[in-house]
Write an enzyme that holds these catalytic residues in place. Sequence first.
Site, PDB file in Angstrom:
ATOM      1  N   ALA A 184     -15.131 -96.975   0.113  1.00  0.00           N
ATOM      2  CA  ALA A 184     -13.680 -97.094  -0.055  1.00  0.00           C
ATOM      3  C   ALA A 184     -13.036 -95.722  -0.299  1.00  0.00           C
ATOM      4  CB  ALA A 184     -13.386 -98.033  -1.216  1.00  0.00           C
ATOM      5  N   PRO A 185     -11.811 -95.532   0.220  1.00  0.00           N
ATOM      6  CA  PRO A 185     -10.940 -96.504   0.890  1.00  0.00           C
ATOM      7  C   PRO A 185     -11.164 -96.649   2.380  1.00  0.00           C
ATOM      8  CG  PRO A 185      -9.749 -94.475   0.562  1.00  0.00           C
ATOM      9  CD  PRO A 185     -11.095 -94.265  -0.069  1.00  0.00           C
ATOM     10  N   GLY A 186     -12.109 -95.894   2.958  1.00  0.00           N
ATOM     11  CA  GLY A 186     -12.484 -96.162   4.333  1.00  0.00           C
ATOM     12  C   GLY A 186     -12.302 -95.032   5.322  1.00  0.00           C
ATOM     13  N   GLY A 187     -11.779 -93.892   4.896  1.00  0.00           N
ATOM     14  CA  GLY A 187     -11.584 -92.793   5.833  1.00  0.00           C
ATOM     15  C   GLY A 187     -12.874 -92.353   6.491  1.00  0.00           C
ATOM     16  N   LYS A 188     -13.927 -92.179   5.705  1.00  0.00           N
ATOM     17  CA  LYS A 188     -15.210 -91.740   6.249  1.00  0.00           C
ATOM     18  C   LYS A 188     -15.865 -92.844   7.079  1.00  0.00           C
ATOM     19  CE  LYS A 188     -16.225 -90.707   2.059  1.00  0.00           C
ATOM     20  NZ  LYS A 188     -14.837 -90.758   1.564  1.00  0.00           N
ATOM     21  N   ASP A 221     -23.870-102.575  -5.557  1.00  0.00           N
ATOM     22  CA  ASP A 221     -24.101-101.316  -6.260  1.00  0.00           C
ATOM     23  C   ASP A 221     -25.009-100.462  -5.381  1.00  0.00           C
ATOM     24  OD1 ASP A 221     -24.927 -99.222  -7.908  1.00  0.00           O
ATOM     25  OD2 ASP A 221     -24.923-100.476  -9.710  1.00  0.00           O
ATOM     26  N   ASP A 255     -20.695 -89.940  -0.380  1.00  0.00           N
ATOM     27  CA  ASP A 255     -19.573 -89.265  -1.036  1.00  0.00           C
ATOM     28  C   ASP A 255     -19.477 -89.910  -2.411  1.00  0.00           C
ATOM     29  OD1 ASP A 255     -17.290 -88.009  -1.811  1.00  0.00           O
ATOM     30  OD2 ASP A 255     -16.108 -88.534  -0.054  1.00  0.00           O
ATOM     31  N   CYS A 274     -15.992 -84.519  -4.517  1.00  0.00           N
ATOM     32  CA  CYS A 274     -14.739 -83.753  -4.576  1.00  0.00           C
ATOM     33  C   CYS A 274     -14.587 -83.186  -5.990  1.00  0.00           C
ATOM     34  CB  CYS A 274     -13.548 -84.619  -4.186  1.00  0.00           C
ATOM     35  SG  CYS A 274     -13.383 -86.155  -5.120  1.00  0.00           S
TER      36      CYS A 274
END
Length: 464
Positions: free
Chosen positions: A283-287, A328, A344, A397
């Site tokens: 989430a949120p789904g960009g990758k 998980d 990530d 990040c």
Amino acid sequence: MPSDPPHSERSRPRKSHSGSSRHDSGQRGAGDRRPPRPLVNPDPARFAAVCLVSHVVDQRWTLEEAMRKEQAFVRLDGRDRGFAAHLTLATLRALGLVDAVLATKLAKPLPDSAHFAKALLRVGAAQLIEGLAPPHAAVGRSVDLAKFEATGRGFAGLINAVLRRIATEPLVRPHDRERVPALWWNRWRTAYGGEAADAIAESLSRQPALDLTTKGDAAAIAEAVGGTVLPTGSIRLKETPSDVTTLPLWGEGNYWVQDAAAALPARLLATKPGEKVLDMCAAPGGKTMQLAATGADVTALDLDAGRINRVAENLARTSLTARLQVADARTVDAEPYFDAILLDAPCSATGTLRRNPEALWIKTPSDVARFAAMQIELVKAAAGALKPGGRLVYAVCSLEPEEADPAVAAALEAGLKLAPILAEEVPGLGQAVTEQGLLRILPYYWADQGGLDGFFIARFVKLL
């Protein structure tokens, strides 16, 4: 994550809105000769910004959580909503600077219980210090809101006096390092040196740009939306729209919002059509969309069902497909069967300080240690789920070495080998590539192009 929409300052009279449930009814005793308080909110956008800042600073909410829960903000729309969001983010990015200036204007701090008044003073001061509004509007509207809100009425005179002093007296502007708490600045000085630590703090003075990732022709889409193609392939908009869904081609699902640095981990995984790929914390789904756009067979996993729903919505809009799983990631099936895994990982997010400035004020180094322990577990799980010869990209990040070095060590101990990232794979970011072939991006890189989020990225291959 929240970002600043464009805004325009409005000092003209505003339409009437109902106020917060916290203001009193306006009823007074017979002997009360004070003028009646207005029954309508004199500035709903600024009022919402003050409430959001108070939630973040006093209750340690994330800004996303505050924007979701605070009804004074939820009820806004259009320009009011955009202005409130912009004002909140700008205040939080300048919070340390604002507090340093206020300390020189106040004889003594406001009481700890004066949450609304303190937040109002901060938002008012930020408008003056950062040049966000004309002085008459910043001061006048702040005083109006103090009189409107029951808990702020007793501080209206003080707020008026302090803000007028900031507006009229010569301002001795503190160093930009005051924008961040000393405990974070000192950590960055230790890790990267004082000059770099100052540059990281100074990056908070700039509103972050809006970047897009596309599944199609980047040059054509950049021309359509009024953007430029960055060296790494992302599109950076020249102006940030108040509503991204109004951009050309949005409805066709050709692109999505994603910081240029956040787009690099999936690019560096270099997936191929038909490969079985796992996005461990999706989430949120960009990758996930990046991976799916390559033709890979993608499984997107996340612990939160609500966040997985967001991934599903983003996939549907872009006509991309992936298997979605709520679980998980630390308990992912240990049977090696993925050709490539993108991790990530959850982290302190100090690299996104421009977009999420509240992280610097609601998180502490103890949070870094907690995230680091989780990241090691995730890396070990990822190593176990890779096929021999499979690839893993680990990313956070975060600017904190504790969220980088231990994870790399855990990957090596789990039987993975570093697959060095080459400078030519990240055009324009050669300075971010270490001798080991790791990628350490700092937020002030590309300053002349608007900067980008801070990231750490490492790539591994599983030994045969």
